[in-house]
Design a protein around this motif. Sequence first.
Motif, PDB file in Angstrom:
ATOM      1  N   ILE A 240       1.068  -1.340   0.339  1.00 13.30           N
ATOM      2  CA  ILE A 240       0.132   0.043   0.048  1.00 13.30           C
ATOM      3  C   ILE A 240       1.125   1.183  -0.227  1.00 13.30           C
ATOM      4  CG2 ILE A 240      -1.610   1.343   1.385  1.00 13.30           C
ATOM      5  CD1 ILE A 240      -3.078  -1.204   2.178  1.00 13.30           C
ATOM      6  N   LEU A 241       2.170   1.207   0.726  1.00 13.92           N
ATOM      7  CA  LEU A 241       2.839   2.477   1.295  1.00 13.92           C
ATOM      8  C   LEU A 241       3.387   3.107  -0.259  1.00 13.92           C
ATOM      9  CD1 LEU A 241       3.836   2.164   4.858  1.00 13.92           C
ATOM     10  CD2 LEU A 241       2.453   4.191   3.940  1.00 13.92           C
ATOM     11  N   ILE A 242       3.731   1.667  -1.141  1.00 15.18           N
ATOM     12  CA  ILE A 242       4.809   1.663  -2.205  1.00 15.18           C
ATOM     13  C   ILE A 242       4.560   2.385  -3.224  1.00 15.18           C
ATOM     14  CG2 ILE A 242       6.305   0.132  -3.817  1.00 15.18           C
ATOM     15  CD1 ILE A 242       6.993  -1.484  -1.829  1.00 15.18           C
ATOM     16  N   PHE A 243       2.808   1.870  -3.870  1.00 17.18           N
ATOM     17  CA  PHE A 243       2.254   2.653  -4.420  1.00 17.18           C
ATOM     18  C   PHE A 243       1.249   3.227  -4.436  1.00 17.18           C
ATOM     19  CE2 PHE A 243       2.067  -2.759  -5.688  1.00 17.18           C
ATOM     20  CZ  PHE A 243       2.853  -2.155  -6.450  1.00 17.18           C
ATOM     21  N   ALA A 244       1.718   3.490  -2.996  1.00 19.15           N
ATOM     22  CA  ALA A 244       1.028   5.375  -2.624  1.00 19.15           C
ATOM     23  C   ALA A 244       2.048   6.097  -2.928  1.00 19.15           C
ATOM     24  CB  ALA A 244      -0.085   5.073  -1.743  1.00 19.15           C
ATOM     25  N   TRP A 245       3.038   5.800  -2.968  1.00 18.46           N
ATOM     26  CA  TRP A 245       4.035   7.293  -3.254  1.00 18.46           C
ATOM     27  C   TRP A 245       4.455   6.653  -4.721  1.00 18.46           C
ATOM     28  CZ3 TRP A 245       6.153  10.801  -0.840  1.00 18.46           C
ATOM     29  CH2 TRP A 245       6.124  10.922   0.941  1.00 18.46           C
ATOM     30  N   LEU A 246       4.727   5.408  -5.225  1.00 18.94           N
ATOM     31  CA  LEU A 246       4.473   5.720  -6.866  1.00 18.94           C
ATOM     32  C   LEU A 246       3.952   6.379  -7.029  1.00 18.94           C
ATOM     33  CD1 LEU A 246       5.823   1.865  -7.113  1.00 18.94           C
ATOM     34  CD2 LEU A 246       7.157   3.991  -7.704  1.00 18.94           C
ATOM     35  N   THR A 247       2.395   6.198  -6.957  1.00 22.80           N
ATOM     36  CA  THR A 247       1.261   7.156  -7.982  1.00 22.80           C
ATOM     37  C   THR A 247       1.717   8.808  -7.638  1.00 22.80           C
ATOM     38  OG1 THR A 247       0.254   5.442  -6.627  1.00 22.80           O
ATOM     39  CG2 THR A 247      -0.892   7.121  -7.454  1.00 22.80           C
ATOM     40  N   VAL A 248       1.894   8.911  -6.755  1.00 19.98           N
ATOM     41  CA  VAL A 248       2.226  10.552  -6.151  1.00 19.98           C
ATOM     42  C   VAL A 248       3.579  11.203  -7.414  1.00 19.98           C
ATOM     43  CG1 VAL A 248       2.415  12.567  -4.350  1.00 19.98           C
ATOM     44  CG2 VAL A 248       0.389  10.556  -3.641  1.00 19.98           C
ATOM     45  N   LEU A 249       4.236  10.108  -6.946  1.00 18.04           N
ATOM     46  CA  LEU A 249       5.798  11.125  -7.786  1.00 18.04           C
ATOM     47  C   LEU A 249       5.493  11.032  -8.723  1.00 18.04           C
ATOM     48  CD1 LEU A 249       8.617   8.735  -5.622  1.00 18.04           C
ATOM     49  CD2 LEU A 249       7.481  11.220  -5.369  1.00 18.04           C
ATOM     50  N   THR A 250       4.604   9.529  -9.704  1.00 20.72           N
ATOM     51  CA  THR A 250       4.425   9.854 -11.010  1.00 20.72           C
ATOM     52  C   THR A 250       3.724  10.552 -11.147  1.00 20.72           C
ATOM     53  OG1 THR A 250       4.677   7.170 -11.141  1.00 20.72           O
ATOM     54  CG2 THR A 250       3.941   7.629 -12.627  1.00 20.72           C
ATOM     55  N   SER A 251       2.636  11.267 -10.514  1.00 19.55           N
ATOM     56  CA  SER A 251       1.329  12.352 -11.063  1.00 19.55           C
ATOM     57  C   SER A 251       2.897  13.571 -10.807  1.00 19.55           C
ATOM     58  CB  SER A 251       0.547  11.909  -9.801  1.00 19.55           C
ATOM     59  OG  SER A 251       1.206  12.685  -8.927  1.00 19.55           O
ATOM     60  N   LEU A 252       3.715  13.422 -10.424  1.00 16.79           N
ATOM     61  CA  LEU A 252       4.829  15.001 -10.240  1.00 16.79           C
ATOM     62  C   LEU A 252       5.094  14.753 -11.042  1.00 16.79           C
ATOM     63  CD1 LEU A 252       5.073  15.258  -6.042  1.00 16.79           C
ATOM     64  CD2 LEU A 252       3.732  16.651  -8.031  1.00 16.79           C
TER      65      LEU A 252
END
Length: 317
Positions: A240-252
């Motif tokens: 959950i944490l890895i993909f939440a961070w990946l989601t946000v970093l990719t959006s940026l």
Amino acid sequence: MSMITERPVSSPAGQRPARAAEGPVARRDVRAVISAYVTLTKPRIVELLLVTTIPAMMLAEGGLPSLWLMAIVLIGGSLAAGAASVLNCYIDRDIDQLMRRTKRRPLPAHTVSPRSALIFGLVLAAVSVVLMAAFTNLLAAGLTLAAIAYYDLVYTLWLKRSTPANTFWGGACGAAPVLIGWAAVTGSLAPAAWGLFAVVFFWQMPHFYPLAMKYKDDYARAGIPMLPVVASVRRVNAEILIFAWLTVLTSLAVWPLGLGAIYGVPTLVVGAIFVVEAHRLCRRATRGEAVKPMRLFHWSTTYLTIVFLAVALDALI
């Protein structure tokens, strides 16, 4: 689709059959059947997919695409998503009847027959692909067909029942509308399209795992190896944490690919909230507290909606 009919009942000689209630009853039956078929298409999922499609089209166009093209993609995309969901219900009818969350769906409830559902799903799929091929381009039509086939034949029929990585590998289906919308406008795929695809792809793990946590017993009863069913709390939290961070970093990371502050600022703000909510859920799970997983589930939907609304506004202004 099959029709619901009743055998006529003969009346005694000289007595006219009662007809007063036939009209209202028939209308209720028709409404019930229509409602059942609509339910098979999972309209709420269709809505979420369209939220990502139109902003992607606007970014591809650098403004507002023609209303005709948007209407075609909206209709074709809705039919394609509906078809995938109907065929998913047809394939999953055996496990849906075992799960409290799904046992009231039309197939386990015997409101619609499996044969009728299969025909309905295939017709929707054929119409959606033909519509996209006729009025957009072959790339968009091919992506539409591939998304339906992948979701039903690869994810539903195989991955969902065989591996806890099913949500990860199935993520391509939910992210496909971004590529379809972009391709419908340009006939090709650019880095920004793949960036937005990656946002939706990574987003699906922190979005779906909380739902799987809530219905963990249901999935276990049906023998479906969703990650929260077969893995430790630590493993689920980590993903959950890895993909939440990946989601946000990719959006940026998408920000420099043709987008400005109208996209970047709100995306940064809601991304921070999204990550905080993910950490809050995982912290509660680690401590053995009441986790309230649907809080993250619902917030993740809000997050994605705001991000793609920001895409649309940035492209338009």
